[in-house]
Design a protein around this motif. Sequence first.
Motif, PDB file in Angstrom:
ATOM      1  N   GLY A 450       0.794  -1.223   0.000  1.00 30.41           N
ATOM      2  CA  GLY A 450       0.000   0.000   0.000  1.00 30.41           C
ATOM      3  C   GLY A 450       0.823   1.268   0.000  1.00 30.41           C
ATOM      4  N   LYS A 451       2.115   1.160  -0.210  1.00 32.02           N
ATOM      5  CA  LYS A 451       2.967   2.344  -0.197  1.00 32.02           C
ATOM      6  C   LYS A 451       3.044   2.958  -1.593  1.00 32.02           C
ATOM      7  CE  LYS A 451       7.538   3.959   1.266  1.00 32.02           C
ATOM      8  NZ  LYS A 451       8.859   3.566   1.821  1.00 32.02           N
ATOM      9  N   PHE A 452       2.957   4.294  -1.644  1.00 33.50           N
ATOM     10  CA  PHE A 452       3.063   4.993  -2.924  1.00 33.50           C
ATOM     11  C   PHE A 452       4.438   4.753  -3.556  1.00 33.50           C
ATOM     12  CE2 PHE A 452      -0.407   7.814  -1.421  1.00 33.50           C
ATOM     13  CZ  PHE A 452      -1.184   7.845  -2.581  1.00 33.50           C
ATOM     14  N   LEU A 453       4.451   4.505  -4.859  1.00 37.17           N
ATOM     15  CA  LEU A 453       5.696   4.530  -5.603  1.00 37.17           C
ATOM     16  C   LEU A 453       6.052   5.986  -5.888  1.00 37.17           C
ATOM     17  CD1 LEU A 453       5.164   1.668  -8.223  1.00 37.17           C
ATOM     18  CD2 LEU A 453       6.150   1.521  -5.933  1.00 37.17           C
ATOM     19  N   MET A 454       7.326   6.294  -5.926  1.00 36.76           N
ATOM     20  CA  MET A 454       7.742   7.646  -6.271  1.00 36.76           C
ATOM     21  C   MET A 454       7.497   7.886  -7.756  1.00 36.76           C
ATOM     22  SD  MET A 454      11.171   8.267  -3.979  1.00 36.76           S
ATOM     23  CE  MET A 454      12.025   6.816  -4.599  1.00 36.76           C
ATOM     24  N   PRO A 455       7.316   9.138  -8.165  1.00 34.57           N
ATOM     25  CA  PRO A 455       7.005   9.429  -9.578  1.00 34.57           C
ATOM     26  C   PRO A 455       7.960   8.766 -10.565  1.00 34.57           C
ATOM     27  CG  PRO A 455       6.718  11.396  -8.257  1.00 34.57           C
ATOM     28  CD  PRO A 455       7.300  10.370  -7.346  1.00 34.57           C
ATOM     29  N   ASP A 456       9.267   8.726 -10.212  1.00 28.98           N
ATOM     30  CA  ASP A 456      10.223   8.142 -11.176  1.00 28.98           C
ATOM     31  C   ASP A 456      10.225   6.616 -11.149  1.00 28.98           C
ATOM     32  OD1 ASP A 456      11.423   7.702  -8.746  1.00 28.98           O
ATOM     33  OD2 ASP A 456      13.256   8.843  -9.175  1.00 28.98           O
ATOM     34  N   GLN A 457       9.416   6.008 -10.279  1.00 31.27           N
ATOM     35  CA  GLN A 457       9.315   4.553 -10.219  1.00 31.27           C
ATOM     36  C   GLN A 457       8.121   4.011 -11.005  1.00 31.27           C
ATOM     37  OE1 GLN A 457       9.204   4.206  -5.868  1.00 31.27           O
ATOM     38  NE2 GLN A 457      11.197   3.175  -5.923  1.00 31.27           N
ATOM     39  N   LEU A 458       7.272   4.896 -11.492  1.00 30.82           N
ATOM     40  CA  LEU A 458       6.070   4.467 -12.208  1.00 30.82           C
ATOM     41  C   LEU A 458       6.444   3.870 -13.557  1.00 30.82           C
ATOM     42  CD1 LEU A 458       3.723   7.500 -11.463  1.00 30.82           C
ATOM     43  CD2 LEU A 458       3.827   5.309 -10.258  1.00 30.82           C
ATOM     44  N   THR A 459       5.902   2.682 -13.836  1.00 28.91           N
ATOM     45  CA  THR A 459       6.224   1.998 -15.095  1.00 28.91           C
ATOM     46  C   THR A 459       5.000   1.784 -15.981  1.00 28.91           C
ATOM     47  OG1 THR A 459       5.968  -0.151 -13.991  1.00 28.91           O
ATOM     48  CG2 THR A 459       8.188   0.795 -14.054  1.00 28.91           C
ATOM     49  N   ASN A 460       3.814   1.780 -15.383  1.00 32.52           N
ATOM     50  CA  ASN A 460       2.596   1.606 -16.165  1.00 32.52           C
ATOM     51  C   ASN A 460       2.340   2.871 -16.984  1.00 32.52           C
ATOM     52  OD1 ASN A 460      -0.020   1.353 -17.159  1.00 32.52           O
ATOM     53  ND2 ASN A 460      -0.837   0.467 -15.267  1.00 32.52           N
ATOM     54  N   PRO A 461       2.291   2.770 -18.316  1.00 31.17           N
ATOM     55  CA  PRO A 461       2.083   3.978 -19.139  1.00 31.17           C
ATOM     56  C   PRO A 461       0.825   4.760 -18.755  1.00 31.17           C
ATOM     57  CG  PRO A 461       2.693   2.104 -20.508  1.00 31.17           C
ATOM     58  CD  PRO A 461       2.445   1.562 -19.143  1.00 31.17           C
ATOM     59  N   GLU A 462      -0.231   4.055 -18.340  1.00 34.49           N
ATOM     60  CA  GLU A 462      -1.469   4.740 -17.982  1.00 34.49           C
ATOM     61  C   GLU A 462      -1.330   5.544 -16.702  1.00 34.49           C
ATOM     62  OE1 GLU A 462      -4.826   2.185 -17.929  1.00 34.49           O
ATOM     63  OE2 GLU A 462      -4.534   1.454 -19.972  1.00 34.49           O
ATOM     64  N   SER A 463      -0.377   5.159 -15.845  1.00 37.10           N
ATOM     65  CA  SER A 463      -0.193   5.893 -14.597  1.00 37.10           C
ATOM     66  C   SER A 463       0.509   7.228 -14.819  1.00 37.10           C
ATOM     67  CB  SER A 463       0.607   5.049 -13.595  1.00 37.10           C
ATOM     68  OG  SER A 463       1.962   4.915 -14.020  1.00 37.10           O
ATOM     69  N   LEU A 464       1.230   7.350 -15.932  1.00 41.79           N
ATOM     70  CA  LEU A 464       2.037   8.552 -16.158  1.00 41.79           C
ATOM     71  C   LEU A 464       1.168   9.790 -16.328  1.00 41.79           C
ATOM     72  CD1 LEU A 464       4.797   7.091 -18.522  1.00 41.79           C
ATOM     73  CD2 LEU A 464       4.866   7.429 -16.035  1.00 41.79           C
ATOM     74  N   ARG A 465      -0.055   9.609 -16.829  1.00 41.31           N
ATOM     75  CA  ARG A 465      -0.917  10.780 -17.003  1.00 41.31           C
ATOM     76  C   ARG A 465      -1.373  11.366 -15.663  1.00 41.31           C
ATOM     77  NH1 ARG A 465      -4.827   6.675 -18.883  1.00 41.31           N
ATOM     78  NH2 ARG A 465      -3.979   7.029 -20.964  1.00 41.31           N
ATOM     79  N   PHE A 466      -1.199  10.584 -14.579  1.00 41.61           N
ATOM     80  CA  PHE A 466      -1.592  11.063 -13.242  1.00 41.61           C
ATOM     81  C   PHE A 466      -0.373  11.345 -12.359  1.00 41.61           C
ATOM     82  CE2 PHE A 466      -4.953   8.166 -14.749  1.00 41.61           C
ATOM     83  CZ  PHE A 466      -5.995   9.087 -14.854  1.00 41.61           C
ATOM     84  N   LYS A 467       0.802  11.290 -12.988  1.00 40.30           N
ATOM     85  CA  LYS A 467       2.059  11.459 -12.253  1.00 40.30           C
ATOM     86  C   LYS A 467       2.101  12.773 -11.486  1.00 40.30           C
ATOM     87  CE  LYS A 467       7.047  11.615 -13.255  1.00 40.30           C
ATOM     88  NZ  LYS A 467       8.054  11.457 -14.341  1.00 40.30           N
ATOM     89  N   ASP A 468       1.586  13.843 -12.096  1.00 45.00           N
ATOM     90  CA  ASP A 468       1.666  15.159 -11.466  1.00 45.00           C
ATOM     91  C   ASP A 468       0.741  15.296 -10.262  1.00 45.00           C
ATOM     92  OD1 ASP A 468       3.531  15.872 -13.342  1.00 45.00           O
ATOM     93  OD2 ASP A 468       2.110  16.945 -14.642  1.00 45.00           O
ATOM     94  N   ARG A 469      -0.142  14.324 -10.085  1.00 41.09           N
ATOM     95  CA  ARG A 469      -1.025  14.383  -8.933  1.00 41.09           C
ATOM     96  C   ARG A 469      -0.379  13.801  -7.675  1.00 41.09           C
ATOM     97  NH1 ARG A 469      -6.387  15.707  -9.545  1.00 41.09           N
ATOM     98  NH2 ARG A 469      -7.075  16.083 -11.699  1.00 41.09           N
ATOM     99  N   ASP A 499      -4.283   7.542   4.884  1.00 40.61           N
ATOM    100  CA  ASP A 499      -5.623   7.119   4.472  1.00 40.61           C
ATOM    101  C   ASP A 499      -5.599   5.703   3.912  1.00 40.61           C
ATOM    102  OD1 ASP A 499      -6.400   9.676   5.148  1.00 40.61           O
ATOM    103  OD2 ASP A 499      -6.427  10.402   3.072  1.00 40.61           O
ATOM    104  N   ILE A 500      -4.583   5.424   3.104  1.00 44.01           N
ATOM    105  CA  ILE A 500      -4.460   4.090   2.518  1.00 44.01           C
ATOM    106  C   ILE A 500      -4.248   3.048   3.606  1.00 44.01           C
ATOM    107  CG2 ILE A 500      -3.049   2.626   1.010  1.00 44.01           C
ATOM    108  CD1 ILE A 500      -2.545   5.182  -0.669  1.00 44.01           C
ATOM    109  N   ARG A 501      -3.443   3.400   4.594  1.00 40.69           N
ATOM    110  CA  ARG A 501      -3.200   2.477   5.704  1.00 40.69           C
ATOM    111  C   ARG A 501      -4.491   2.210   6.481  1.00 40.69           C
ATOM    112  NH1 ARG A 501      -0.980  -1.995   7.048  1.00 40.69           N
ATOM    113  NH2 ARG A 501      -0.477  -2.205   9.255  1.00 40.69           N
ATOM    114  N   GLU A 502      -5.280   3.250   6.715  1.00 34.60           N
ATOM    115  CA  GLU A 502      -6.555   3.068   7.416  1.00 34.60           C
ATOM    116  C   GLU A 502      -7.470   2.150   6.617  1.00 34.60           C
ATOM    117  OE1 GLU A 502      -7.655   4.080  10.376  1.00 34.60           O
ATOM    118  OE2 GLU A 502      -5.783   5.073  10.908  1.00 34.60           O
TER     119      GLU A 502
END
Length: 615
Positions: A450-469, A499-502
């Motif tokens: 449940g831990k967030f990946l850092m922006p530079d760790q994102l590999t899914n192309p679809e996730s990149l459009r939400f990187k700035d969030r 929140d994710i942990r809860e």
Amino acid sequence: MKDFRIIFQPGALRQQAAAGTSIMEAMSQAGLESDFPCGGMGKCGKCRVKVIEGLAKPTSAEQSRLTRQELEDGIRLACMTEIQEDMVVEILNPKQLKHNILMNSVDRPFSVQPHLRKFFAEVSQPTLSEHKSDWQRLRESLAAQGDMNNLKAPLSTLRRLPDMLREANNKLTTVVYDSEVLGLEPGNTTETMLGMAFDIGTTTIVGYLMDLNSGKELEVVSTLNPQAQYGGDVISRITYAGKQENGLASLHKAVTDAINKLIGEAAGRAGTSRTNIYGISIAANTTMHHLFLGINPRSIGVSPYVSAVNQGLVVDPSELGLEINGAGQVFVLPNIAGFVGADTTAVLLATEPDRREDVTLILDIGTNGEIVLGSSKKMVACSAAAGPAFEGAQITNGMRGAVGAIDHIKFGDNLEFTVIGGGSPAGICGSALLDGVAGLVELGMLNKRGKFLMPDQLTNPESLRFKDRLIEYEGTWAFLLADAGETLHGRPIMITQNDIRELQLAKGAIAAGVRILMESSGIQPEDIKEVLLAGAFGNYLNPHSACVIGLIPRELETKIRMIGNGAGTGAKIALLSAGEFSRAGDIAAAVSFIELGSYSRFNIIFAENTYFKLD
């Protein structure tokens, strides 16, 4: 002790309050429905108000929960600020006081079999040749209408009979319950016989006005449970009842006052009187059941978590302070265990898994999740302490399902969300948190813990459009849903790491409960024919999101069906049918309860189910 004048804006509602009273208490006295998820302990920071006049020095709790700018602007926590002078207080975002309360429910066929019956009697005149008493002549008139030779009457009825009989010209209606004449009415009133079925939840109370003769639903009314001012969950209310002076009496009065108010509201809408209401049925979780009856629930809160009473009860309304016809009765459905209450019994009465050959899984998901698995062969149940995450409490921008809450989130080409009531969002409720985290899991923006990946760790192309969030928040990452300029209050709304942990803890508890019931019964996912979701959260959640995060096994996604307020349905059935009310006792007694904490592998199963399964 001096009283001060409080004016609540908007609306200029005036209220007198004693010195030292909190704004929260003054709001309750003024009849303002509001939400205090932490029970007024100053922990959640959700009860923000703006003090326009009479601004007090902030408490330490307010200094830790509010920003410097908010404090300078007069923002305070209603639960922490004491009234020491005349004040003008602005209720921020008053639309949020309007909650979405689930009132719709499924129906099933059954025969109307009234608990109470009315019989019209034309009583013979007394004569000098036959010295029969008024009561004897009334009994003879009623006996001619059927098998009523063994009728009894309490002293209160006998006291009223002589005058009533003569004033009504010997034509009157009797109200009979269980071979006892409890009421007398002049003339023929047999067509008028109403009742109300109540589902008393920790957060909300829903009441259904019913015609006891036809079984027709006439009105539906609802309110927030005013006991919330004493605590947002059952444990805090158990604690308040046991430790505060007059705590039990305050909690009992709060719920009975609310029910009396709903009775009056329903009767008014239907163009009738509360004196035409003769029966009330009650479905409630075990703690609410005890507080409604004025029974101290302290034993539920400590091991081995037993209730004071489980059996179904029939109670005189005067014992509870309920304002209906004096001949009426209150029918309280039976509990199953300390944390599996009469509301679950009502759901089972409505859905009838005890009459099905196929295995059914039933979940009522909330702060305390009740889970039942079984069929006509065997039924097992457990209670999962999910915590308040599903109801928006202890979530950074969380709120209940009220106007202004983001209730659903969709990740497409862009981030989209819907807001209850429309307009700008004020927070996020449990169903949206579920959608948001499920989307982050599917996009690969979270690892299995449940831990967030850092922006530079994102590999899914679809996730990149939400990187700035992905933004930094309190030393870790968070996902931005709406920036300050988009929200109702000018603060950003986000899903934080906490929140994710809860949510993980909440879903882990429910999922562990499901798995333990299956394991102890020797049932596999493929053996389950249907999954029924009851209650408000279950009705509003997205089944796909629930399965993605592992709240419900993924194999069961296509078998999920929402049944609305199943407890309300069961309460209506129990009100309209004496036979079904009796059967509710048989159902409750047939359910085997498993205490999750005593299950040998609980800790392992719980820990496993806090993780996310990544494809």
